[in-house]
Design an enzyme around this catalytic site. Structure first.
Site, PDB file in Angstrom:
ATOM      1  N   ARG A   9       0.833  -1.220   0.000  1.00 23.11           N
ATOM      2  CA  ARG A   9       0.000   0.000   0.000  1.00 23.11           C
ATOM      3  C   ARG A   9       0.863   1.263   0.000  1.00 23.11           C
ATOM      4  NH1 ARG A   9      -2.358   1.524   4.462  1.00 23.11           N
ATOM      5  NH2 ARG A   9      -2.802  -0.570   5.223  1.00 23.11           N
ATOM      6  N   TYR A  20     -15.810  16.391 -15.780  1.00 19.13           N
ATOM      7  CA  TYR A  20     -16.203  14.988 -15.654  1.00 19.13           C
ATOM      8  C   TYR A  20     -17.315  14.866 -14.593  1.00 19.13           C
ATOM      9  CZ  TYR A  20     -15.752   9.984 -15.061  1.00 19.13           C
ATOM     10  OH  TYR A  20     -16.005   8.648 -14.992  1.00 19.13           O
ATOM     11  N   LYS A  44      -8.163   5.583 -19.628  1.00 23.42           N
ATOM     12  CA  LYS A  44      -8.568   6.010 -20.970  1.00 23.42           C
ATOM     13  C   LYS A  44      -7.411   5.764 -21.955  1.00 23.42           C
ATOM     14  CE  LYS A  44     -12.133   7.057 -18.573  1.00 23.42           C
ATOM     15  NZ  LYS A  44     -12.465   8.378 -18.089  1.00 23.42           N
TER      16      LYS A  44
HETATM   17  C1  PLP Z   1     -12.799   8.930 -16.872  1.00 28.10           C
HETATM   18  C2  PLP Z   1     -12.392  10.278 -16.458  1.00 28.10           C
HETATM   19  C3  PLP Z   1     -12.129  10.562 -15.106  1.00 28.10           C
HETATM   20  C4  PLP Z   1     -12.279   9.521 -14.017  1.00 28.10           C
HETATM   21  O1  PLP Z   1     -11.389   8.466 -14.194  1.00 28.10           O
HETATM   22  P1  PLP Z   1     -11.704   6.952 -13.682  1.00 28.10           P
HETATM   23  O2  PLP Z   1     -10.465   6.216 -14.031  1.00 28.10           O
HETATM   24  O3  PLP Z   1     -12.918   6.483 -14.436  1.00 28.10           O
HETATM   25  O4  PLP Z   1     -11.950   7.037 -12.214  1.00 28.10           O
HETATM   26  C5  PLP Z   1     -11.741  11.851 -14.804  1.00 28.10           C
HETATM   27  N1  PLP Z   1     -11.606  12.804 -15.750  1.00 28.10           N
HETATM   28  C6  PLP Z   1     -11.864  12.558 -17.051  1.00 28.10           C
HETATM   29  C7  PLP Z   1     -11.707  13.650 -18.052  1.00 28.10           C
HETATM   30  C8  PLP Z   1     -12.262  11.296 -17.450  1.00 28.10           C
HETATM   31  O5  PLP Z   1     -12.525  11.062 -18.737  1.00 28.10           O
END
Ligand code: PLP
Length: 372
Positions: free
Chosen positions: A47, A99, A196
Site C-alpha cells: 500500500r 467529468y 482512458k
Molecule cells: C474517466 C475520467 C475521469 C475519471 O477516471 P476513472 O479512471 O474512471 O476514475 C476523470 N476525468 C476525465 C476527463 C475522465 O474522462
C-alpha cells in the site's frame, strides 16, 4: 530526449535480477525488512509502494516533465486524494464542463469536508478573476473538456491562479502527454485517468497525479493514499505501463481519424454543430493550436431533430458501439444526456464519440449510414 523516446524507455530498464526486458509484475504484498523495521531493499508494504508502481510513476513523471508522480486505483481516486489534501475552509473553482463525478465530488463531498466550491466558465478567464476569494486555494480544469470539448488557456489560468496564491490542477485525460503538457505551460499538477488513452485498450483502471515539483504537498498526498487506500494493483500498473509504451503511435491515429471525421460531419445536413478543437469553427481553435500538438480522438456533435434523432443515430451505428468511457482502440458512441440523467447540462441532441483506430473511411461510412 523526445517524448516518443521517453514513453517507450522511461522506467523500462531491464530487470536487474534476470535481465528480463518486459518488466516483472511484483504481486508481493510485503517485503523483507531488517529486525529494526528498516527495508532490506526499497519497499515494506504494497500500500505504501511497490516496484511495478515505481516504474509506472517514473515513466509518467518523465512523460509530463514533472518532479514527482503518484499512481492511484482510478482517476477518481487520484482526484479524491488531491481534494482530501485541502485544508478545511479552502475554496475551489472548477470549469462548468467537467467529468460528471468530479462535479459530484465538488457539489456534494467538498462541502462535507468543509470546503467551498464555485463553477465558472473558464473559456473566458475574466470569470475566474471575478470568482476568486481570499481563501481560493485551487483552480481545477479539464481541457479539452468532457463532453463539451471546451478549450481552456492553461497558461492564462495558471497566471491567474499564481497571482492569487492558488494552485492550478489540469485534468489532461483527453489530451494525454502526447498532445499537451500542462506542467510546461505553468500548471502545478496534472491529473490523468489512466483508464482512458494511457491504458488504451478498455481493460484496465488507474489514475495519476504528476506534480511540477517534488514538494511537501506530494508527501502529504502520498500519505493520504496510504491512509485512505486508493492504491493501484501491481497487475493493473503493469498493464498501464504496457499501454504507455505505444501511446504516441495510438494517439496520432486517434487524432488523425477524429479530425477527418469531424471535417466530414461538418458537411452533413443533419448535423447542426461539431465540437472538435481541430476545426477552425471551434471557439477554442487558436488556443488549442497554441497549447496542443494535435486535437485528440474525442468529438461531440449535435443533430437536427433533437433527442429522438440523436437516439436513432446511436441505435443505427454498426462499428461505433454504444458504451461509456473513451480512449480505447475501438470506436464508441454515447448519448451523454441519457447517461448523465436528469441533472445533465448536456444538450439532448448531442452525441459524443471516442474515435478508435479503425479505418477512418469505415468510421465515416458508419456515421453517414446512421445519419441518413
Ligand atoms: C474517466 C475520467 C475521469 C475519471 O477516471 P476513472 O479512471 O474512471 O476514475 C476523470 N476525468 C476525465 C476527463 C475522465 O474522462
Amino acid at each position: 530526449m523526445k517524448l516518443e523516446t521517453i514513453l517507450v524507455r522511461a522506467g523500462a530498464e531491464p530487470d536487474t535480477a534476470t535481465g528480463a526486458i518486459a518488466p516483472p509484475i511484483h504481486l508481493s504484498t510485503t517485503y523483507q525488512h531488517n529486525p529494526d523495521g528498516s527495508p532490506v531493499h526499497d519497499h515494506i508494504y504494497i500500500r505504501d509502494s511497490n516496484p511495478t508502481q515505481d516504474r509506472l510513476e517514473t515513466a509518467l513523471c518523465a512523460a509530463e516533465a514533472g518532479g514527482s508522480a503518484l499512481a492511484f486505483a482510478s482517476g477518481m481516486a487520484a482526484i479524491s486524494a488531491y481534494m482530501q489534501s485541502l485544508a478545511q475552509g479552502s475554496h475551489v473553482i472548477h470549469h462548468t464542463d467537467v467529468y460528471t463525478h468530479m462535479r459530484v465530488l465538488g457539489s456534494e463531498y467538498l462541502p462535507r469536508w468543509g470546503c467551498e466550491i464555485s463553477e465558472v466558465d473558464m473559456t473566458s478567464p475574466d470569470g475566474i478573476v471575478a470568482a476568486i476569494r481570499p481563501n481560493t486555494k485551487l483552480i481545477w480544469l479539464e481541457t479539452p473538456s468532457n463532453p463539451g470539448m471546451d478549450i481552456i488557456d492553461i497558461r492564462r489560468v495558471a497566471d491567474i491562479a499564481h497571482d492569487n496564491g492558488a494552485l492550478l490542477v489540469v485534468d489532461s485525460t483527453f489530451a494525454t502527454p502526447v498532445m499537451q503538457r500542462p506542467l510546461l505551460l505553468g500548471a502545478d499538477v496534472v491529473m490523468h485517468s489512466l483508464t482512458k488513452y494511457i491504458g488504451g485498450h478498455s481493460d484496465v483502471q488507474g489514475g495519476a497525479l504528476i506534480f511540477a515539483e517534488n514538494s511537501d504537498a506530494v508527501g502529504k498526498i502520498r500519505e493520504i493514499r496510504t491512509v485512505i487506500g486508493g492504491v493501484l494493483s501491481p497487475f493493473n500498473g503493469w498493464q498501464i505501463l504496457r499501454g504507455l509504451r505505444s501511446l504516441s503511435c495510438r494517439v496520432e491515429r486517434h487524432a488523425s481519424n477524429a479530425l477527418a471525421i469531424a471535417k466530414q460531419l461538418e458537411t452533413h445536413p443533419a448535423v447542426s454543430t461539431v465540437y472538435y478543437p481541430g476545426l477552425a469553427s471551434h471557439p477554442g481553435y487558436e488556443v488549442a493550436r497554441n497549447q496542443m500538438s494535435a486535437f485528440g480522438g474525442m468529438l461531440s456533435f449535435r443533430v437536427t431533430g433533437g433527442a429522438d434523432r440523436a437516439l436513432s443515430v446511436a441505435s443505427k451505428t454498426k462499428l461505433f458501439i454504444n458504451a461509456t468511457s473513451l480512449g480505447g482502440i475501438e470506436s464508441l458512441i454515447e448519448h451523454r444526456y441519457s447517461i448523465e440523467g436528469p441533472t445533465s447540462v448536456t444538450p439532448p441532441d448531442l452525441l459524443r464519440v471516442s474515435v478508435g483506430l479503425e479505418s477512418k473511411e469505415d468510421l465515416i461510412d458508419d456515421l453517414y449510414q446512421a445519419l441518413d
